[in-house]
Write a protein that holds these residues in place. Structure first.
Motif, PDB file in Angstrom:
ATOM      1  N   MET A  56       0.921  -0.838  -0.273  1.00  0.00           N
ATOM      2  CA  MET A  56      -0.017   0.392  -0.126  1.00  0.00           C
ATOM      3  C   MET A  56       0.869   1.268  -0.014  1.00  0.00           C
ATOM      4  N   GLU A  57       0.632   2.058  -0.703  1.00  0.00           N
ATOM      5  CA  GLU A  57       1.136   2.922  -0.518  1.00  0.00           C
ATOM      6  C   GLU A  57       0.854   4.084   0.207  1.00  0.00           C
ATOM      7  N   THR A  58       2.172   5.065   0.695  1.00  0.00           N
ATOM      8  CA  THR A  58       2.702   5.769   1.749  1.00  0.00           C
ATOM      9  C   THR A  58       1.050   6.813   2.252  1.00  0.00           C
ATOM     10  N   LYS A  59       0.321   7.237   0.629  1.00  0.00           N
ATOM     11  CA  LYS A  59      -0.301   7.863   0.897  1.00  0.00           C
ATOM     12  C   LYS A  59      -1.768   7.952   0.979  1.00  0.00           C
ATOM     13  N   GLU A  60      -1.876   7.017   0.890  1.00  0.00           N
ATOM     14  CA  GLU A  60      -3.079   5.253   1.215  1.00  0.00           C
ATOM     15  C   GLU A  60      -3.084   5.240   2.820  1.00  0.00           C
ATOM     16  N   ILE A  61      -1.902   4.742   3.716  1.00  0.00           N
ATOM     17  CA  ILE A  61      -2.439   4.579   4.373  1.00  0.00           C
ATOM     18  C   ILE A  61      -2.013   6.276   5.501  1.00  0.00           C
ATOM     19  N   LEU A  62      -1.456   6.929   4.757  1.00  0.00           N
ATOM     20  CA  LEU A  62      -2.354   8.463   5.120  1.00  0.00           C
ATOM     21  C   LEU A  62      -3.433   8.255   4.812  1.00  0.00           C
ATOM     22  N   ASN A  63      -4.240   8.279   3.902  1.00  0.00           N
ATOM     23  CA  ASN A  63      -5.702   8.842   4.525  1.00  0.00           C
ATOM     24  C   ASN A  63      -6.180   7.712   5.466  1.00  0.00           C
ATOM     25  N   LEU A  64      -6.146   6.580   5.546  1.00  0.00           N
ATOM     26  CA  LEU A  64      -6.683   5.661   6.219  1.00  0.00           C
ATOM     27  C   LEU A  64      -6.269   5.909   8.140  1.00  0.00           C
ATOM     28  N   VAL A  65      -4.837   6.930   8.274  1.00  0.00           N
ATOM     29  CA  VAL A  65      -5.146   7.455   9.817  1.00  0.00           C
ATOM     30  C   VAL A  65      -5.864   8.325   9.828  1.00  0.00           C
ATOM     31  N   THR A  66      -5.481   9.146   8.794  1.00  0.00           N
ATOM     32  CA  THR A  66      -6.221  10.424   9.062  1.00  0.00           C
ATOM     33  C   THR A  66      -8.156   9.985   9.237  1.00  0.00           C
ATOM     34  N   GLU A  67      -8.683   8.940   8.458  1.00  0.00           N
ATOM     35  CA  GLU A  67      -9.574   8.437   8.443  1.00  0.00           C
ATOM     36  C   GLU A  67     -10.036   8.247   9.977  1.00  0.00           C
ATOM     37  N   ALA A  68      -8.959   6.742  10.260  1.00  0.00           N
ATOM     38  CA  ALA A  68      -8.738   6.276  11.435  1.00  0.00           C
ATOM     39  C   ALA A  68      -9.271   7.723  13.203  1.00  0.00           C
ATOM     40  N   CYS A  69      -8.636   8.681  12.899  1.00  0.00           N
ATOM     41  CA  CYS A  69      -8.695  10.029  13.388  1.00  0.00           C
ATOM     42  C   CYS A  69     -10.190  10.721  13.570  1.00  0.00           C
ATOM     43  N   ASP A  70     -10.320  10.526  12.572  1.00  0.00           N
ATOM     44  CA  ASP A  70     -12.358  11.251  12.053  1.00  0.00           C
ATOM     45  C   ASP A  70     -12.767  10.397  12.998  1.00  0.00           C
ATOM     46  N   ASP A  71     -13.079   8.806  13.109  1.00  0.00           N
ATOM     47  CA  ASP A  71     -13.438   8.127  12.761  1.00  0.00           C
ATOM     48  C   ASP A  71     -13.883   7.855  15.215  1.00  0.00           C
ATOM     49  N   LYS A  72     -12.901   8.317  15.621  1.00  0.00           N
ATOM     50  CA  LYS A  72     -12.561   8.334  16.674  1.00  0.00           C
ATOM     51  C   LYS A  72     -12.628   9.761  17.164  1.00  0.00           C
ATOM     52  N   ARG A  73     -13.748  11.144  16.775  1.00  0.00           N
ATOM     53  CA  ARG A  73     -13.800  11.990  16.791  1.00  0.00           C
ATOM     54  C   ARG A  73     -12.690  13.387  17.104  1.00  0.00           C
ATOM     55  N   ALA A  74     -11.542  12.851  16.501  1.00  0.00           N
ATOM     56  CA  ALA A  74      -9.968  13.966  16.428  1.00  0.00           C
ATOM     57  C   ALA A  74     -10.583  14.513  16.370  1.00  0.00           C
ATOM     58  N   GLU A  75     -10.229  16.008  16.778  1.00  0.00           N
ATOM     59  CA  GLU A  75     -10.198  17.514  16.450  1.00  0.00           C
ATOM     60  C   GLU A  75      -8.839  18.024  15.345  1.00  0.00           C
ATOM     61  N   ASN A  76      -9.131  19.426  14.808  1.00  0.00           N
ATOM     62  CA  ASN A  76      -7.998  19.290  14.334  1.00  0.00           C
ATOM     63  C   ASN A  76      -6.984  18.959  13.638  1.00  0.00           C
ATOM     64  N   ILE A  77      -7.637  18.057  12.875  1.00  0.00           N
ATOM     65  CA  ILE A  77      -6.349  16.342  12.584  1.00  0.00           C
ATOM     66  C   ILE A  77      -5.561  17.223  11.328  1.00  0.00           C
ATOM     67  N   VAL A  78      -4.521  17.389  11.294  1.00  0.00           N
ATOM     68  CA  VAL A  78      -3.700  17.962  10.133  1.00  0.00           C
ATOM     69  C   VAL A  78      -2.986  17.096   9.793  1.00  0.00           C
ATOM     70  N   ALA A  79      -2.095  17.149   8.345  1.00  0.00           N
ATOM     71  CA  ALA A  79      -0.685  16.525   8.304  1.00  0.00           C
ATOM     72  C   ALA A  79      -0.154  17.095   7.307  1.00  0.00           C
ATOM     73  N   LEU A  80       1.217  17.426   7.982  1.00  0.00           N
ATOM     74  CA  LEU A  80       2.684  18.206   7.162  1.00  0.00           C
ATOM     75  C   LEU A  80       3.252  16.874   6.671  1.00  0.00           C
ATOM     76  N   ASN A  81       3.893  17.468   5.471  1.00  0.00           N
ATOM     77  CA  ASN A  81       4.711  16.832   4.507  1.00  0.00           C
ATOM     78  C   ASN A  81       6.096  17.042   4.903  1.00  0.00           C
ATOM     79  N   MET A  82       6.700  16.091   5.735  1.00  0.00           N
ATOM     80  CA  MET A  82       8.174  16.242   6.343  1.00  0.00           C
ATOM     81  C   MET A  82       8.738  15.474   5.495  1.00  0.00           C
ATOM     82  N   GLU A  83       9.265  15.320   4.467  1.00  0.00           N
ATOM     83  CA  GLU A  83       9.558  14.591   2.979  1.00  0.00           C
ATOM     84  C   GLU A  83      11.225  16.328   2.858  1.00  0.00           C
ATOM     85  N   GLY A  84      12.233  15.813   2.876  1.00  0.00           N
ATOM     86  CA  GLY A  84      13.374  17.188   2.951  1.00  0.00           C
ATOM     87  C   GLY A  84      13.209  17.932   4.019  1.00  0.00           C
ATOM     88  N   ILE A  85      12.859  17.405   4.621  1.00  0.00           N
ATOM     89  CA  ILE A  85      12.821  18.355   6.801  1.00  0.00           C
ATOM     90  C   ILE A  85      13.559  17.759   6.840  1.00  0.00           C
TER      91      ILE A  85
END
Length: 118
Positions: free
Chosen positions: A1-30
């Protein structure tokens, strides 16, 4: 599975548990730590734990493994290490204090499609 697909799974899982202010940062090269950071918050310790457990169970459903989970005992800042993705699940007060978005201000935000029907 591609990293972006896993990222979507993770953010959906957070949302399913009613996490607030969900953000994702692209850390590539940083950062050498991970390609993406997911940052979210829960309003209390039980919710923080539920969010972290939700991430873990979602990944297990897709035959993906969590490398490590730290901070579950106190549930003020739980770190879920997925390898290329590190998810920071904060208690609201701790998120305001540590302010990772400001610390990693050079990292671009990733557009998320949370809760969308595709």
């Amino acid at each position: 599975m591609e990293t972006k697909e896993i990222l979507n799974l993770v953010t959906e899982a957070c949302d399913d548990k009613r996490a607030e202010n969900i953000v994702a940062l692209n850390m590539e090269g940083i950062s050498l730590i991970a390609d993406y950071f997911v940052i979210c918050e829960g309003s209390n310790e039980r919710q923080v734990q539920a969010i972290a457990k939700g991430i873990q169970s979602t990944l297990e459903e897709h035959d993906l493994e969590v490398n490590r989970i730290e901070g579950m005992d106190h549930a003020r800042w739980v770190l879920v290490d997925l390898g290329d993705i590190v998810c920071h699940v904060f208690h609201k007060d701790e998120r305001d204090y540590y302010n990772l978005e400001r610390l990693w201000g050079d990292a671009p935000y990733v557009s998320l499609q949370i809760g969308s029907e595709e």
